[in-house]
Design a protein around this motif. Structure first.
Motif, PDB file in Angstrom:
ATOM      1  N   ASN A  63       0.799  -1.224   0.000  1.00 23.14           N
ATOM      2  CA  ASN A  63       0.000   0.000   0.000  1.00 23.14           C
ATOM      3  C   ASN A  63       0.836   1.281   0.000  1.00 23.14           C
ATOM      4  O   ASN A  63       0.541   2.195  -0.779  1.00 23.14           O
ATOM      5  CB  ASN A  63      -1.014  -0.016   1.150  1.00 23.14           C
ATOM      6  N   GLU A  70      -9.800  -3.712  -5.846  1.00 23.93           N
ATOM      7  CA  GLU A  70      -9.586  -3.786  -4.396  1.00 23.93           C
ATOM      8  C   GLU A  70     -10.496  -4.811  -3.737  1.00 23.93           C
ATOM      9  O   GLU A  70     -10.050  -5.621  -2.938  1.00 23.93           O
ATOM     10  CB  GLU A  70      -9.839  -2.419  -3.773  1.00 23.93           C
ATOM     11  N   THR A 123      -2.926   0.339  -8.446  1.00 26.75           N
ATOM     12  CA  THR A 123      -3.484  -0.659  -7.530  1.00 26.75           C
ATOM     13  C   THR A 123      -3.216  -2.066  -8.054  1.00 26.75           C
ATOM     14  O   THR A 123      -2.744  -2.940  -7.311  1.00 26.75           O
ATOM     15  CB  THR A 123      -5.012  -0.447  -7.397  1.00 26.75           C
TER      16      THR A 123
END
Lengths: 204, 204
Positions: free
Chosen positions: B11, B101, B166
Motif C-alpha cells: 500500500n 480492491e 493498484t
C-alpha cells in the motif's frame, strides 16, 4: 439516466440516499436478484462483477460500484458536496468511507455469506470460523466508532458526508439481516444513528 | 509534507508510485512495522486503523488510506490526472479501482493473513479453508482481467490511472509474498504488467 436497483440490498440503498440528498431523480429498474438476473450475460455486459447497483447514463454507458456511481453524480451536481471540496476534506471523507468499508462492511459481508440465509442457497462454501472471526472484527469496529462519535457528530468530521451513508446502510443491514446489531451501550454510535436516520433521504 | 512509509508493503508503494507520476516529493519516514510501531499510541493518533501509509500535511493533520492520500494529492496537483476529470471518467476509474480492491486485493489479503509468513507470527487465527477460497477468488479475477485487458490497454480504459497502480502493486505483492503469481498463459494480463512496469514511477 437509469439505476439498476434491488430494493432489499444495502449497496443500492446507498445510491438512493445519495440521489435524495442531491435532489436528483433517475429511473429505478428492479433487477431480479433472487432469480439470478444479475449473473445473466445481458447484465454482465453492464457490470462484469454481476452486482447491483449499476448506473446507466443517457448515452448507454455504465458505471458500477455504489461509491463510483455516487462520485459520478457528485461530479454532475457538486452541491451539496458529500465527498468534500478541499484536498484535506476529500482525503478525510475518503479515509472515513474506506475504513468503514474495509474494516466494517467487509467483515459484515463475510458474516453474511457464511450465515444462514446465504447458507441455505448452497451457493457459497460455508466457513464457520471465518464467520466468527468477522463478527469479532465488526464488533471491535463498532466500539471504535462509538469512541470517535463521542468527539465528532459525523463519520468524517463536522459535516454529513458519503461516509455517513455507508455507515448507516451497512449497520442497518448488519442489524436486520446478519444478527450484528451494535450493542445498546454504544450510546454515541446510537445517537449518530438516530441523527442520520432522521434525514428524509434515508427513507429513499 | 511527510509520508509514513514501510518500503516492503504494497500500500505505501501505491502512494510512492502516485507521487512519482505527479512529480511530487515528500519526506518519507520509515515506520518500524516489524517492531509494532504502527500499533503504538503515537501512531494510532495519526491513523486509528494502525496502518501505513499515512500522509502528514504541513499543518500537522493526517490522511490515511492509500487511495484517500492519492486523492488528496490529486486535488493538490490535478495534472496529470490519475482519477479522471469528466463524471464518466471519474466513475469508471473508481469502478475499476474498487473492483480490483474488493474482488482481488481483498482475497489476496485473506490469503496473506492465513499464509505461512503471518501464520508464524501467531498474531492472526489461521483458517485454511478461507485461504483456499481466497486463492480461488483471486485466480478467477486474474482470468477476468486477462479477458478485459485483451480489449483495452489499461485497467480503466485507454489511459493509465490509479487503477493500474493498484493492480500492479497488488499483483506484485501476491506474486512475491503470497504464492499467487498469475498463470503465464494469461498473456494479456502479463502484457499489461510489462507495459505498466516499464514506467519509471514503478521503481519508486
Amino acid at each position: 439516466m437509469k439505476l439498476y436497483d434491488w430494493t432489499p440490498a444495502p449497496n443500492p440503498r446507498r445510491v438512493r440516499i445519495f440521489l435524495a440528498e442531491k435532489e436528483m431523480e433517475v429511473e429505478l429498474v428492479q433487477v431480479d436478484v433472487l432469480g439470478g438476473e444479475h449473473k445473466s450475460e445481458a447484465f454482465l455486459a453492464k457490470n462484469p462483477s454481476g452486482k447491483v447497483p449499476v448506473l446507466e447514463l443517457d448515452d448507454g454507458t455504465h458505471v458500477a460500484e455504489s461509491v463510483a456511481i455516487c462520485r459520478t453524480l457528485e461530479a454532475m451536481r457538486p452541491e451539496p458536496s458529500l465527498f468534500g471540496t478541499t484536498p484535506f476534506e476529500l482525503g478525510r471523507i475518503e479515509m472515513a468511507n474506506r475504513q468503514l468499508e474495509l474494516e466494517m462492511a467487509t467483515p459484515i459481508g463475510i458474516a453474511w455469506v457464511n450465515g444462514p440465509i446465504v447458507g441455505r442457497t448452497g451457493r457459497f462454501q460455508q466457513i464457520p470460523e471465518a464467520k466468527a472471526q468477522a463478527e469479532g472484527a465488526t464488533r471491535k469496529f463498532y466500539r471504535r466508532l462509538d469512541r470517535e462519535l463521542g468527539e465528532r457528530p459525523y463519520m468524517a468530521g463536522e459535516q454529513f458526508s458519503v461516509a455517513d451513508i455507508t455507515g448507516l446502510c451497512m449497520i442497518d443491514f448488519a442489524s436486520e439481516l446478519v444478527a450484528l446489531e451494535p450493542d445498546r451501550e454504544l450510546s454515541n454510535l446510537w445517537a449518530w444513528h438516530e441523527r442520520v436516520s432522521a434525514r428524509p433521504s434515508t427513507k429513499a
